[in-house]
Structures are given as C-alpha cells and as structure tokens.
Design a protein around this motif. Structure first.
Motif, PDB file in Angstrom:
ATOM      1  N   UNK A  63      37.402   4.215   7.599  1.00  0.00           N
ATOM      2  CA  UNK A  63      36.316   5.178   7.814  1.00  0.00           C
ATOM      3  C   UNK A  63      35.154   4.589   8.613  1.00  0.00           C
ATOM      4  N   UNK A  64      35.333   3.345   9.082  1.00  0.00           N
ATOM      5  CA  UNK A  64      34.363   2.745   9.998  1.00  0.00           C
ATOM      6  C   UNK A  64      34.923   2.664  11.414  1.00  0.00           C
ATOM      7  N   UNK A  65      36.161   3.114  11.601  1.00  0.00           N
ATOM      8  CA  UNK A  65      36.765   3.105  12.929  1.00  0.00           C
ATOM      9  C   UNK A  65      36.217   4.257  13.771  1.00  0.00           C
ATOM     10  N   UNK A  66      36.090   4.035  15.057  1.00  0.00           N
ATOM     11  CA  UNK A  66      35.751   5.118  15.977  1.00  0.00           C
ATOM     12  C   UNK A  66      36.724   5.059  17.154  1.00  0.00           C
ATOM     13  N   UNK A  67      36.589   5.998  18.064  1.00  0.00           N
ATOM     14  CA  UNK A  67      37.529   6.084  19.188  1.00  0.00           C
ATOM     15  C   UNK A  67      37.494   4.803  20.011  1.00  0.00           C
ATOM     16  N   UNK A  68      36.281   4.285  20.257  1.00  0.00           N
ATOM     17  CA  UNK A  68      36.162   3.089  21.081  1.00  0.00           C
ATOM     18  C   UNK A  68      36.839   1.891  20.429  1.00  0.00           C
ATOM     19  N   UNK A  69      36.677   1.759  19.112  1.00  0.00           N
ATOM     20  CA  UNK A  69      37.289   0.631  18.399  1.00  0.00           C
ATOM     21  C   UNK A  69      38.806   0.740  18.411  1.00  0.00           C
ATOM     22  N   UNK A  70      39.325   1.960  18.208  1.00  0.00           N
ATOM     23  CA  UNK A  70      40.768   2.155  18.183  1.00  0.00           C
ATOM     24  C   UNK A  70      41.399   1.893  19.548  1.00  0.00           C
ATOM     25  N   UNK A  71      40.724   2.268  20.599  1.00  0.00           N
ATOM     26  CA  UNK A  71      41.288   2.146  21.947  1.00  0.00           C
ATOM     27  C   UNK A  71      40.894   0.846  22.635  1.00  0.00           C
TER      28      UNK A  71
END
Length: 689
Positions: free
Chosen positions: A485-493
């Motif tokens: 729940x601390x992940x965002x699109x930028x972190x995932x990609x």
C-alpha cells in the motif's frame, strides 16, 4: 455485431494459444508473465462486453462450470493396459530376446525409448470442429476398460490444447477426430507448494507427486485442479476406435508435438541393445534434474505393424516394457540438525549429512519432518543413518544404523524457542506435532503470504502473480504485506537496481500500463470487506468461511483481536484448534504491528454484525443441481448471512437439501434419509421468515 471485434477476439485467442504452447508445451516463453496476463485480461474484457462470442475452447474457459457431484463412467476405445516391469540389464536382455524371437529372424527391430513419468494415465478425445479440432472428453485409466470422465478438470491443464487449428492438424497429419493417450504429472515445484498449502490448512502432506496428481485429477472442483499446475505429456495417437494413427511410434510422437502437445523431449529411437542400456544409464543420471519424477524408462517397439504381430499377454503388451530404476539409498553420518522455516511458517528439522552418493546425486541433507519423527527414529546427532531417495522427492532418513562399524551419536536435538529467521516466538499447538512461526511477515514465508493476500478470493489484486511478487521482494520494494500500500505507479515501473560488480544490466519490473493496472487493483482492494482482510492475514485454519463468520460475529478487527479463546470458541464452526490459532496469531507483536499498518493504509476494519434472530440459525443446507435464478455462490451467501451453513454432503444432520434442475445423487440420498427438500422458491421463503 462488428466483424472487426469478432476478428480482434479470435486473433487475441490465437496469440494467447501460441504463447501457451511456447510456455506450457515447449518451456520456451517469448513474453513475460505480466505481458501474458495483460493479453488474458484484454480477452476477458472483450468477452465480457460480447458474451455471445465466448466459445468453449477460448483460453478464458479453462476453468468453468459448477463443481460436479461425481464422474460418469465411460468405456475406453481399447483397453489401457499396464506394462510389464524389468529391474535389471539381464531381465531387459531376456525381454529383447523374446521380442526378436517372436518377430522372426529377418525382422528389423527398432525401439523408441521414453522416460517413464511417475503420474497417471489419461485418454483425451478430440472432435472435428469448423476451425480444426476441439477437446471433447478426458478419461482416467480407471480399471483399464472403463475410465472416469474428468473433462472439466483436464480443461484446466495448460499443456492440454483446448483446440487445435486446421493448420496444425495438417502439419501433424492428424484427422479431425482422434484420441491422444498420455500421462498427467505434477511438477516437483507444484508438489512442494501444494504440500505447504495443505500443511497450512492442517491437512496431511501428500507422499509423492504421483499420489498428488492422482488425487488432484479426481477432485470435484476444477478451480482446485487449476491451482495445482498439472502437466500432460502425450505418447499415443489413435483413431476414435483405438487404432494407431501412425505406423511408427516415433512418428506419432513427432505428430503430437507438431499438433501442440507436450511430448517428452528426451525420447530417442534406438536399434541396438547396447545403445538401449546407454540411454537407460543416461536417464538415471538425469532423473534428479528434470523438475518432475521419473521411475524408469519405457521401451516400445517402434513399428506398429510389429506391435500388432507381437500382440498382448492377458494384461500387458508384449511389444513394450518398463525398465524400473533401483531404489536409491546409502548410509552416512548425521553431522548436525538444523531448522528450516517453510513458506507457511512450519519449522522443519533437516539433517546435515556427511555427503553421500545416492543414485548419481550427492546428498548432503535429508528431511526429518518433525519432532515426532526424530523421536520415532531415536536419532542423535552423530548417528549413522540409512538415507533413501525413492518415490518420495525429498531424501529421507529411513532408520538409524547401529553396529560395530557404525557407533551411536551422543547429542540430542532440541527445537529452538524462537524462529531462526525472524526471531519471533514459535508456537506448538496442543495435539499437533509441528512447531510454527506465526509472524506473517517473516522473510521465510513472505512470498507465500503476499501471493495468498493478493489472490482472487482474498484481496483480489490482479497482476500480482508470482513473477511480479518475486521481483518486488528481490528488489527490496516490498518487505511486508503492508508495503503493497506504499507502492505507486512510478515505483512499480521503475528500473530494478543492480549490483555493478555482478551485473551491468537494468531490468524493468513491469511496463507502465501494467503498473497502472496493478496500482489501481491495490487501491481498489482497500474497499474489500473485513472478512477478506482477515482471510488475507493467513491465520492458520481461518479460511474464507471462517473469516466471514468471525467478521459477522465480532463486527470489527479490534474486537476480534481482543477476544479470548473462550469467546472465540463460541463462534459457529470455530473449535479449540482454530480459536487457539487465532489467539496465537494476534499474540505475536509483529502481526499486531502489521495490522496497525494496514489500518493506516485505509483497509476495512469493521463489518455489520450478523443478526441472531433468524430461523435459519444453526441449520445445515446442501445445494444440488442448478437453480433458475440464484448461482450456487449467491445461494450459499444468503444462507450463511442468515446464520445457516452449507455442507457438501447429505447426512442425517442435514436440515434442508435445496434442489434445482439436474439434481444428482444428493437428492436421492436426501429422500432415502427423509431430509426435507426445497426448491429455490422454498429457500427464498425460508430466508424471509
């Protein structure tokens, strides 16, 4: 209906079938798991918009329909016979001599050798369709003459083609209607995972992949079969009435491969007996590195004409034999006993051995299973032991060897009081043999915890499959369930960091489009009800049904966390073992800390408490057949929300059987026992009282 949409759907299906064949048939994928999942989601979305275009052979339809109440018996096109076994070079030489004598002096004898897969035999029937052939029926071996129709389960096996295009049929020289016989196996990796799941549910572990595969294929729920990741390897191509389609066995294997079936890649055509033994020796050396179990080599006469001439004994063909490998065992010394923490938190003692050669493999460790097994063996550190690698995958200690050449050890093993990985207190529930770490964020079990948390019936975070979760863990992006729940699109990609000393490359975790979809799924999961959050925590013995009962009984996470064992046991279907497991989970400080992080992330921590005035309170229902308006899942949910429970079998304790169209044996049993039977209208009437 736009022809363009219809073509788009069919093109997408063909693309997915192509990648399924590469992945499941050839073990040679061209795209990532995430990209494959993206293709599948696109197809599901299009089919949802145009349900009239859904076909039975669509890749989305591998798991479909309701659980069956039993399997129909169907006669085989020709008997599925066992093979005679030989256990030595001399016995194989005698068989070879008999074949040559029966064939005649001038016969040109050739053999085809294949690994003897340790699974269960299966017959697949394909029927001609407008575009090629489609899977029509899958039958178990049964008694050899009559098998069980397990088509729904076979459809879930990814290496079984649901359809074969006319182009592939032409390349393989196969007719539209044909039969394929082969072996269903459970890969060793899937076997380990299944056993871990069974142990987490308090069930006994399967002894070996063969037993596990046989039990799985006869499971009445296709969804469960799909999760077990079985494989199918073809070895016979027959006409619908059981006649060989090809005049050579080697040609049949090539044809099956061309048609899209998985065929054992280690097959070989051989002429001389010396080459035959060389093949067998190579197979025995490779058996530990295959990813699936083999217990020998199958040798078949290549010529179908010669097969017909040789014929059969009362129970086996004269033209084929199984060379069985010898049992793999050795004697060595136990240098130490260490503890491993499995993905379900179970602590398993493992013997560290003086390395010994067993069946061409150096064995340095062997499982001791649990404290009771150590006690049964009377094992001391320093003992000499007999170690075996037979049908079971993991080397195991059979017995302690005690004689003048093998003196006894002197040090007794004691289980640790804390998890050797995360340092949490370990627990041992009364009446059980296993010690466990209950910290759900323990690094040793975090991969399994995350996959369970994200799965469809839990938090339903689509896109978080094993490949993506593994990368999240390896890259350090995630060290706890709460980190999702601390992940965002930028972190995932973002690019995955690499150690410059060992690698100069940079890998992308997922593409931006997939990253956005995963992020949206994670955000959506915050809206899931409390019982799904409870189920996601992975509390031992707390499945979907128990989690729902707990949420309805206590109404909040806080009330549940504070409940003593006695109060937990008052919940319907929660016995002493379940209550104790819940209490042990929330007594672990690291689990409480995780719950607080999930609270801050915005997950649902309250639920509507179940009313206790319903007349259905405590009553047991059994559902059978198809209801006109309610799905089985809807009917089950309505009964449970009113305080009743749904069982899978009829007994004297059953209060009502709800029967729809095509009700099966459960309806007959209900009538025999005098159990009340109602239809859908009768059920709805009960629910409104």
């Amino acid at each position: 209906m736009s022809k363009a949409v219809e073509k788009q759907i069919e093109d997408l299906r063909e693309t997915i079938r192509h990648h399924e064949y590469l992945y499941y048939g050839l073990d040679a994928p061209e795209i990532s798991d995430a990209d494959f999942d993206l293709l599948m989601r696109e197809l599901k979305s299009l089919e949802a918009e145009h349900p009239e275009l859904i076909t039975p052979d669509s890749p989305t339809q591998r798991v479909g329909g309701k659980p069956k109440e039993g399997f129909a018996k169907v006669a085989h096109s020709r008997p599925m016979l066992s093979l005679d076994n030989v256990n030595s070079e001399d016995e194989l030489r005698d068989w070879d001599r008999r074949v040559r004598e029966a064939a005649g002096a001038n016969a040109d004898i050739g053999y085809v050798c294949e690994y003897k897969l340790d699974g269960l035999s299966m017959a697949l029937h394909y029927e001609q369709s407008s575009s090629g052939s489609v899977l029509a029926r899958g039958l178990t071996r049964g008694d050899g003459t009559i098998g069980e129709d397990v088509t729904g389960n076979v459809r879930t096996i990814r290496s079984v083609p649901l359809s074969i295009s006319a182009t592939r049929l032409k390349k393989a020289k196969l007719p539209g209607n044909f039969e394929v016989r082969g072996e269903v196996v459970m890969p060793i990796k899937a076997f380990f995972k299944m056993n871990e799941e069974r142990e987490s549910q308090g069930l006994s572990a399967a002894a070996n992949p063969r037993n596990a595969a046989a039990g799985t294929i006869r499971t009445l729920e296709p969804n469960i079969v799909a999760q077990r990741r079985l494989d199918f390897y073809g070895y016979f191509a027959l006409t619908p009435d059981g006649v060989n389609l090809f005049e050579e066995q080697s040609e049949a294997l090539e044809a099956l491969s061309d048609a899209g079936f998985r065929v054992n890649p280690h097959r070989e055509a051989i002429k001389s007996f010396d080459k035959l033994m060389e093949y067998i020796n190579r197979a025995e050396e490779k058996r530990n590195d295959l990813g699936y179990e083999i217990d020998g080599v199958v040798v078949k006469v290549d010529s179908a004409q010669l097969q017909r001439r040789l014929g059969y004994t009362g129970r086996a063909p004269r033209w084929a034999v199984a060379y069985k490998f010898t049992a793999r065992a050795g004697v060595t010394q136990v240098e130490d006993v260490r503890v491993q923490v499995g993905r379900t938190g179970k602590l398993t003692p493992v013997a560290v051995l003086t390395p010994v050669q067993i069946g061409g493999t150096t064995v340095g460790r062997a499982t001791l299973h649990n404290a009771d097994e150590i006690e049964r063996l009377g094992l001391l550190i320093g003992d000499y032991v007999s170690v075996e690698r037979g049908g079971d995958v993991i080397p195991k200690i059979v017995s302690v060897v005690e004689d003048k050449d093998h003196p006894r050890g002197h040090k007794k093993f004691h289980f640790p009081t804390h998890c050797p990985v995360c340092g949490s207190d370990i627990v041992k529930t009364e009446g059980e043999v296993d010690y466990r770490c209950v910290n759900i964020d323990c690094p040793a079990r975090l991969l399994e915890s995350l996959l369970h948390f994200a799965s469809r019936k839990v938090m339903n975070i689509e896109g978080l499959g094993e490949a993506v979760v593994t990368q999240l863990l390896e890259s350090g992006r995630v060290r706890s369930i709460a980190d999702l729940y601390h992940l965002d699109v930028e972190t995932l990609a973002a690019e995955k960091k690499t150690d410059k000393k060992t690698s100069t490359g940079k890998d992308i975790l997922v593409g931006e489009l997939v990253a956005r979809q995963i992020f949206a799924e994670i955000e959506q999961s915050k809206k899931n009800p409390l019982h799904r959050v409870l189920f996601g925590l992975g509390i031992r013995f707390v499945g979907e049904r128990t989690a729902q009962l707990l949420a309805e009984e206590f109404g909040s996470m806080d009330a549940l966390m504070a409940a003593p064992v006695e109060e937990l046991e008052r919940v319907n279907e929660v016995g002493p073992r379940v209550a104790q497991a819940i209490r042990e989970f929330f007594d672990e400080e690291k689990n409480v800390a995780l719950v607080e992080k999930l609270r801050k992330a915005g997950l649902t921590f309250t639920a509507e408490k179940r009313r206790k005035s319903s007349e259905l309170e405590g009553l047991t229902f059994v559902l059978t057949g198809t209801l006109p308006n309610l799905s089985r899942e809807d009917a089950k949910a309505k009964i449970e929300s009113a305080g009743g429970r749904v069982s899978g079998s009829v007994s004297k304790k059953t209060n009502y059987v709800v029967a729809g169209e095509e009700a099966g044996s459960k309806l007959d049993k209900a009538r025999d026992l005098g159990v009340k039977v109602v239809d859908e209208a009768g059920l709805l009437d009960l629910l409104t009282k």
